[in-house]
Design a protein around this motif. Structure first.
Motif, short mmCIF file in Angstrom:
data_model
loop_
_atom_site.label_atom_id
_atom_site.label_comp_id
_atom_site.label_asym_id
_atom_site.label_seq_id
_atom_site.Cartn_x
_atom_site.Cartn_y
_atom_site.Cartn_z
N GLY A 170 100.26 -29.71 -12.99
CA GLY A 170 98.92 -29.23 -13.31
C GLY A 170 98.75 -27.73 -13.22
N SER A 171 99.77 -26.99 -12.77
CA SER A 171 99.66 -25.54 -12.71
C SER A 171 99.67 -24.95 -14.13
N ARG A 225 94.18 -33.93 -12.86
CA ARG A 225 94.99 -34.82 -13.70
C ARG A 225 94.36 -35.11 -15.06
N PRO A 226 93.03 -35.41 -15.13
CA PRO A 226 92.45 -35.66 -16.46
C PRO A 226 92.55 -34.46 -17.40
N SER A 240 96.18 -33.99 -18.62
CA SER A 240 96.55 -34.92 -19.68
C SER A 240 96.06 -34.42 -21.03
N LEU A 241 94.82 -33.94 -21.08
CA LEU A 241 94.27 -33.42 -22.34
C LEU A 241 94.99 -32.13 -22.75
N ALA A 242 95.33 -31.29 -21.78
CA ALA A 242 96.04 -30.04 -22.08
C ALA A 242 97.40 -30.33 -22.68
N LEU A 243 98.10 -31.33 -22.16
CA LEU A 243 99.42 -31.67 -22.69
C LEU A 243 99.32 -32.23 -24.10
N VAL A 298 92.48 -25.34 -21.22
CA VAL A 298 93.06 -25.08 -19.90
C VAL A 298 92.33 -24.02 -19.10
N LEU A 299 91.45 -23.22 -19.74
CA LEU A 299 90.78 -22.15 -19.00
C LEU A 299 90.10 -22.69 -17.75
#
Length: 286
Positions: free
Chosen positions: A66-67, A115-116, A119-122, A158-159
């Motif tokens: 998550g970093s 975590r949520p 997941s969206l960032a990935l 991700v901001l």
């Protein structure tokens, strides 16, 4: 300190390149990533799994799932330990992120997603990566625009959340554009112009307008923003070059070393020579 110039891989001609930590390790068998480097491009990384560490402009960060790491052009950083990290890395030129708001100015070099949001960032990073691959194999007239929009979507995803400043301008307020113009001018002229009045004159605004816009975007006034930019560059020169203090002073636009020392002591709380010695001791530099 190694200066890194943007050199895209074959097929990555649109100013945006998507890779991952595994590719970074394969490309860098001599582990030069662990030494200080200064890119002239952006690096945005999302840690999907694993742990490690990273340093940017004299701050150490632990990396975990998550970093998010965002290295801007001119930052001095090193990948201290990314042997166990996995996840996407996006390299892009400054001009690839057009029309973006001032929100990125307040983002740190490293922060954490839950975590949520991870997941969206990935998902967003994967979409960008797929379009990047498509543009490399079958480029079209819309490839650059697609990559730019998907890059902006990823960054918005991700901001980090930041508390609103009391003087924060509403979305669409012209102060955002004022700050962006001031920030760009500071980046170009901080080694020549040390007074906000110089920027106000060049940009066609008064000092109060620049101060309000800067405070709304960053929480600090225009003069503090400018002084902190000069101080950061001074720290970079002292820590990562062997230039004498007098040469650092000249490079940063100070007429003599005494004025530079006074400025540095006031901003950092210690003389430049003492700061260099302390930092060198901490990092193994004499």
């Amino acid at each position: 300190m190694r200066q890194l110039r943007y050199s895209p891989a074959v097929g990555s001609s649109h100013g945006v390149e998507v890779m991952d930590f595994a590719a970074l390790r394969r490309m860098d068998t001599h582990r030069r990533r662990e030494l200080p480097q200064r890119p002239d491009f952006h690096v945005l990384a999302v840690v999907a799994s694993g742990t490690g560490s990273h340093e940017a402009d004299f701050h150490a960060y632990g990396l975990a799932e998550g970093s998010v790491v965002w290295i801007r052009p001119g930052m001095v950083h090193r990948w201290s330990d990314v042997e166990a990290c996995d996840g996407p890395l996006v390299l892009f030129r400054p001009g690839s992120l057009t029309g973006f708001s001032a929100a990125e100015a307040g983002a740190p070099a490293c922060w954490q997603l839950d975590r949520p949001r991870l997941s969206l960032a990935l998902v967003a990073a994967d979409h960008l990566g797929r379009e990047h691959d498509a543009a490399a194999s079958l480029p079209g007239p819309g490839s650059a625009a697609l990559l730019s929009h998907l890059l902006a979507a990823l960054i918005l995803r991700v901001l980090p959340d930041s508390p609103a400043q009391p003087d924060a301008a509403p979305v669409g307020d012209r102060s955002t554009d004022v700050f962006r113009a001031y920030r760009a001018a500071v980046e170009e002229h901080f080694a020549e112009w040390h007074r906000v009045t110089d920027y106000a004159r060049a940009l066609g605004y008064d000092v109060r307008t620049l101060t309000r816009a800067t405070r709304a975007a960053t929480g600090t006034g225009a003069k503090t923003f400018l002084d902190q930019r000069v101080l950061l560059e001074a720290k970079r020169l002292l820590a990562h070059t062997d230039l004498p203090v007098t040469a650092c002073a000249r490079r940063l636009g100070f007429g003599d070393a005494g004025n530079f020392t006074t400025f540095f002591r006031r901003q950092a709380g210690t003389p430049p020579a003492a700061w260099r010695t302390a930092y060198g001791t901490a990092t193994g530099r004499a």
